[in-house]
Design a protein around this motif. Structure first.
Motif, mmCIF file in Angstrom:
data_model
loop_
_atom_site.group_PDB
_atom_site.id
_atom_site.type_symbol
_atom_site.label_atom_id
_atom_site.label_comp_id
_atom_site.label_asym_id
_atom_site.label_seq_id
_atom_site.Cartn_x
_atom_site.Cartn_y
_atom_site.Cartn_z
ATOM 1 N N VAL A 69 0.875 -1.176 0.000
ATOM 2 C CA VAL A 69 0.000 0.000 0.000
ATOM 3 C C VAL A 69 0.913 1.228 0.000
ATOM 4 O O VAL A 69 1.722 1.408 0.904
ATOM 5 N N ARG A 70 0.802 2.027 -1.051
ATOM 6 C CA ARG A 70 1.680 3.202 -1.178
ATOM 7 C C ARG A 70 0.857 4.404 -1.643
ATOM 8 O O ARG A 70 -0.203 4.256 -2.260
ATOM 9 N N ALA A 71 1.368 5.585 -1.341
ATOM 10 C CA ALA A 71 0.654 6.816 -1.700
ATOM 11 C C ALA A 71 1.286 7.453 -2.929
ATOM 12 O O ALA A 71 2.504 7.390 -3.114
ATOM 13 N N ASP A 72 0.420 8.061 -3.759
ATOM 14 C CA ASP A 72 0.951 8.788 -4.913
ATOM 15 C C ASP A 72 1.224 10.241 -4.525
ATOM 16 O O ASP A 72 1.131 10.609 -3.351
ATOM 17 N N LEU A 73 1.526 11.060 -5.518
ATOM 18 C CA LEU A 73 1.895 12.455 -5.247
ATOM 19 C C LEU A 73 0.795 13.200 -4.495
ATOM 20 O O LEU A 73 1.069 14.059 -3.665
ATOM 21 N N PHE A 74 -0.456 12.856 -4.783
ATOM 22 C CA PHE A 74 -1.579 13.586 -4.190
ATOM 23 C C PHE A 74 -2.046 12.959 -2.867
ATOM 24 O O PHE A 74 -3.106 13.278 -2.358
ATOM 25 N N GLY A 75 -1.248 12.015 -2.357
ATOM 26 C CA GLY A 75 -1.543 11.409 -1.061
ATOM 27 C C GLY A 75 -2.602 10.321 -1.125
ATOM 28 O O GLY A 75 -3.049 9.832 -0.083
ATOM 29 N N ARG A 76 -3.011 9.914 -2.333
ATOM 30 C CA ARG A 76 -4.032 8.864 -2.451
ATOM 31 C C ARG A 76 -3.349 7.513 -2.308
ATOM 32 O O ARG A 76 -2.445 7.192 -3.094
ATOM 33 N N GLU A 77 -3.794 6.727 -1.329
ATOM 34 C CA GLU A 77 -3.171 5.416 -1.111
ATOM 35 C C GLU A 77 -3.763 4.391 -2.078
ATOM 36 O O GLU A 77 -4.951 4.420 -2.382
ATOM 37 N N GLN A 78 -2.895 3.508 -2.537
ATOM 38 C CA GLN A 78 -3.339 2.505 -3.510
ATOM 39 C C GLN A 78 -2.822 1.137 -3.099
ATOM 40 O O GLN A 78 -1.751 1.020 -2.506
ATOM 41 N N ILE A 79 -3.617 0.118 -3.431
ATOM 42 C CA ILE A 79 -3.147 -1.248 -3.208
ATOM 43 C C ILE A 79 -2.414 -1.677 -4.478
ATOM 44 O O ILE A 79 -2.955 -1.577 -5.584
ATOM 45 N N LEU A 80 -1.180 -2.121 -4.303
ATOM 46 C CA LEU A 80 -0.315 -2.380 -5.458
ATOM 47 C C LEU A 80 0.308 -3.767 -5.379
ATOM 48 O O LEU A 80 0.400 -4.364 -4.291
#
Lengths: 717, 94
Positions: A69-80
């Motif tokens: 689980v990591r966040a992109d530039l805009f702070g949106r967390e994603q399951i990867l």
């Protein structure tokens, strides 16, 4: 046996087996090529069922798979899906395989340059001083002892070999090569080939250079070596062959650019001075500085645009701060109203100068205005619209760069101009300047990983406001603003003639805007010439003048153009030098006219070397699609007939002749002297037109060249 | 320089191109005046741009008026200076 060594990390690359190799230079002068364990992780994102399919598709047992689980530039967390390959080479192959099989997945951290990734995970910058441990076979550990932001970093003792050839290989195969190795110069004849190869190999082994600087090494020399001696390997790493990258034409910064084929070496660097756009300006020292702060290898940093350097720096910040780096830009521009576009879709403020000759004008420049705005106002794609946002990725990247350049410039101001350190420090600060110049443009670049056009517009909006504030400050202090151009102002005051007279204004502007300003200088005289189309239309980017200290500054005149023949440029420069001899240029206008006349006479007598009449023009498009071929297209066709491969963006050289143009040097009687005379006259007019005595009344009334017909002329009562 | 919206210089150049037939129909001496009028708008491109108007040519007309007003002020000043040098008095001063 394990040894601990102090030295510099010069480069990292992957071998065909996929393993990472570090090229290190010990303090004792020993060169090391040591493999190192360096696992690489990248991520895939998308719908869960697609991620499961991708998971199953990766069958290599050496690849570690995990849910992350990591966040992109805009702070949106994603399951990867996290994939860790044991070597960079394997990671690259795996990414290629997955992106081909699952093109609809989003990939992150997959195409980061190796040097950037290495710097982010080890903390050791390229060219950085470090301590490393080795058992002689591989690199065991590496520890940084120096930051890339050191003002005066330690210098690795590099051995540099320069290789030049007797002619441009595109036009004529060179007969000899000149090799400069330290204080030695070798002249090697290319024929017989076997003798040349033996000599070249012997010199390479004896001198063992770290850097090979060539002319036409990319376009010709290394390709020639490969074709004539396939078994000859100029690399220090015997496992690696020379890596060639294909030539290409591209459209960037509003112009067509040509990048010749590239030849990259391993274990030593090759830089082709004719194929490295900035090399002429920043030199080897500047290129090393670029590699140090960006993490791009020296060979890439020399050839790529500064935009690639800024992207690499942003990637480094993102890796360090655990922000996902998308392979392709993820966010699109939001729909906008016409009113919104009219308000914000604009560039910097460009004023219209007051036409004429002005005395004692000060030029005030903002230091790195746009980068300062981005840092001071926290402008970054993810911070837009938030007043209390923490420092964004772009300001975090720029801040150390900006601080380093400002410190370098301050340090330079303390040095005497004759100090031997000045050229090297200038080269380094210019290299950093180029990174700062493009960092703003990259905010609005459609393919920038961390760009967003609204943040680009925010920067220009703030810059316009700050420039207007500066104008108001100047006018409040009694100055007349003659001109403003994006980040500079030209001001005049009847009682201000020396540099110190403008200090209160500089301080007031700095106080008002919060951005440092510098006085470029005080012009004894400065000319803003009118446009050719109408004498009362000003031209924002054309001016010339002489500073109090004797320097002459020119913008927008013929001599600044790349396609102006040397003879024309030198004539114009000499005119300016004549005018600059006193604080009243009008006094020397007559002497300048006499000189121009003498130059035209020289031309008419054919007393000008043909080399000084050579014209250089960049080819904008393929010559076969030109309906009305101009001189560049004609030159391209002539060269094509001679068997030369021509690509858009190439710079072509030719002469104007009575029959049209010629790419080979024509005899003097064939030159089109009338055309050259027109070029000279135009260059002369650019400078001297403004010194012509004005028509008595009409010019003052701005009714230029207008005369009332006799019948309607108002009668004096 | 805008990406989508044309710059004011582009706007003015396009308007001049659009008015070419108007200009062509004018008498020669009026053409010269017309060129001067259009040129006077070019002296204020930055200000026209800052007005952020939907129809920039309206503001360009204001810029032309401004230039004319400047010329009138300049001529007034010259007349006053000349009258003073000839020992005449301006009627308003009485």
């Amino acid at each position: 046996m394990r040894a601990e060594i102090l030295g510099w990390l010069l480069d990292v690359y992957t071998r065909p087996s996929g393993e990472l190799v570090c090229w290190l230079l010990g303090k004792d002068g020993q060169r090391w090529l040591l493999p190192m364990d360096f696992p690489v992780t990248f991520y895939a994102g998308g719908r869960p069922e697609h991620l499961r399919q991708a998971w199953r598709a990766v069958t290599d047992s050496s690849v570690q798979k995990a849910r992350a689980v990591r966040a992109d530039l805009f702070g949106r967390e994603q399951i990867l899906l996290s994939l860790t390959a044991p070597t960079p080479g394997q990671a690259g192959a795996l990414y290629h395989q997955l992106s081909t099989t699952f093109p609809h997945l989003d990939y992150y951290d997959a195409d980061v340059p190796l040097g950037v990734r290495f710097m982010a995970y080890t903390g050791v910058p390229l060219l950085g001083y470090c301590r490393f441990q080795t058992d002689g076979q591989s690199l065991i550990s590496l520890e940084p002892l120096e930051s890339p932001w050191e003002l005066v970093p330690s210098q690795p003792p590099l051995r540099v070999m320069e290789l030049t050839c007797s002619s441009d290989p595109a036009l004529k195969l060179p007969s000899t090569l000149m090799l400069h190795c330290g204080t030695w110069v070798y002249h090697l004849a290319l024929q017989p080939l076997r003798a040349f190869l033996a000599n070249f190999q012997a010199i390479l082994q004896r001198y063992d250079p770290d850097v090979i600087l060539t002319d036409y090494g990319d376009a010709w020399f290394f390709a020639f070596l490969r074709e004539s001696a396939p078994h000859f390997n100029p690399n220090r790493d015997p496992i690696m062959p020379v890596a060639f990258q294909r030539e290409r034409s591209l459209f960037a910064y509003g112009q067509v650019l040509y990048r010749a084929r590239q030849a990259h070496l391993f274990g030593r660097w090759h830089i082709d001075r004719c194929n490295a756009a900035l090399f002429g300006e920043i030199g080897l020292e500047g290129v090393l500085e670029l590699a140090r702060v960006t993490g791009l290898g020296v060979q890439e940093a020399a050839r790529k645009s500064p935009g690639a350097g800024i992207t690499a720096m942003q990637m480094h910040t993102a890796l360090r701060d655990r922000v996902l780096i998308p392979v392709a830009k993820a966010q699109a521009e939001t729909p906008r109203t016409l009113n919104d576009l009219i308000q914000h879709d604009r560039g910097g403020l460009i004023y219209q100068p007051l036409i004429g000759v002005h005395k004692y004008v000060a030029e005030i420049d903002f230091t790195s205005m746009y980068p300062y705005i981005m840092v001071n106002h926290n402008i970054s794609p993810e911070t837009l619209g938030y007043h209390d946002a923490t420092s964004g990725l772009v300001p975090r990247t720029l801040r150390p760069l900006l601080e380093k350049r400002t410190a370098l410039k301050r340090f330079l101001c303390t040095l005497d101009r004759r100090d031997c350190r000045v050229p090297l420090l200038q080269a380094r600060q210019k290299a950093l300047k180029w990174l700062l110049v493009v960092c703003f443009g990259y905010l609005g670049y459609k393919n920038a990983r961390f760009g967003r056009v609204e943040s680009h517009e925010a920067v220009t909006g703030i810059s316009r406001e700050l420039l207007l504030q500066s104008k108001e400050v100047a006018e409040e202090l009694g100055f007349t603003v003659l001109h403003m151009y994006v980040d500079s102002l030209f001001v005049w005051h009847a009682k201000s003639t020396r540099e110190e007279d403008f200090t209160p204004l500089l301080l007031a502007i700095e106080r008002q805007t919060g951005i440092p300003v510098t006085l470029e200088g005080v012009y004894q005289w400065l000319v803003f010439p009118p446009a050719r189309r109408h004498p009362s239309i000003p031209v924002p980017n054309r001016y010339f003048g002489a500073f109090n200290d004797g320097r002459v500054k020119v913008r927008g005149l013929a001599l600044r153009r790349h396609d102006t023949p040397r003879f024309v440029a030198e004539t114009q420069w000499h005119l300016l030098s004549l005018l600059a001899q006193s604080e009243n240029p009008e006094e020397h206008a007559e002497a300048a006219r006499a000189f121009a006349k003498a130059q035209l006479s020289r031309l008419a007598r054919r007393d000008v070397p043909a080399e000084d009449l050579k014209v250089a023009v960049k080819l904008r498009q393929r010559p076969e699609i030109c309906l009305r071929p101009g001189p560049a297209a004609q030159a391209a066709r002539q060269l094509h007939e001679r068997g030369v491969t021509i690509r858009p963006g190439m710079r072509l050289f030719f002469w104007f002749t009575r029959q049209g143009i010629s790419v080979t040097q024509p005899p003097p009687e064939a030159l089109d002297l009338e055309r050259y005379a027109r070029l000279v006259q135009r260059a002369v007019d650019e400078v001297l037109e403004v010194f012509k005595p004005p028509p008595p009344l009409s010019l003052q009334l701005r009714l230029d060249s207008f005369a009332f017909p006799a019948c309607t002329c108002p009668q004096r009562p | 320089m805008g990406r989508t919206v044309a710059t004011i210089t582009q706007h003015l150049n396009e308007t001049e191109a659009m008015l070419q037939r108007f200009r062509r129909t004018l008498r020669r001496q009026d053409q010269v005046l017309f060129d001067g009028l259009m040129a006077s708008a070019h002296a204020h491109i930055a200000a026209i741009s800052e007005a952020q108007a939907l129809l920039p040519f309206e503001v360009a007309l204001l810029a032309m008026l401004l230039e004319q007003h400047r010329q009138i002020a300049h001529l007034n000043q010259r007349v006053a200076d000349l009258e003073q040098s000839f020992g005449m008095f301006h009627p308003d001063a009485r």
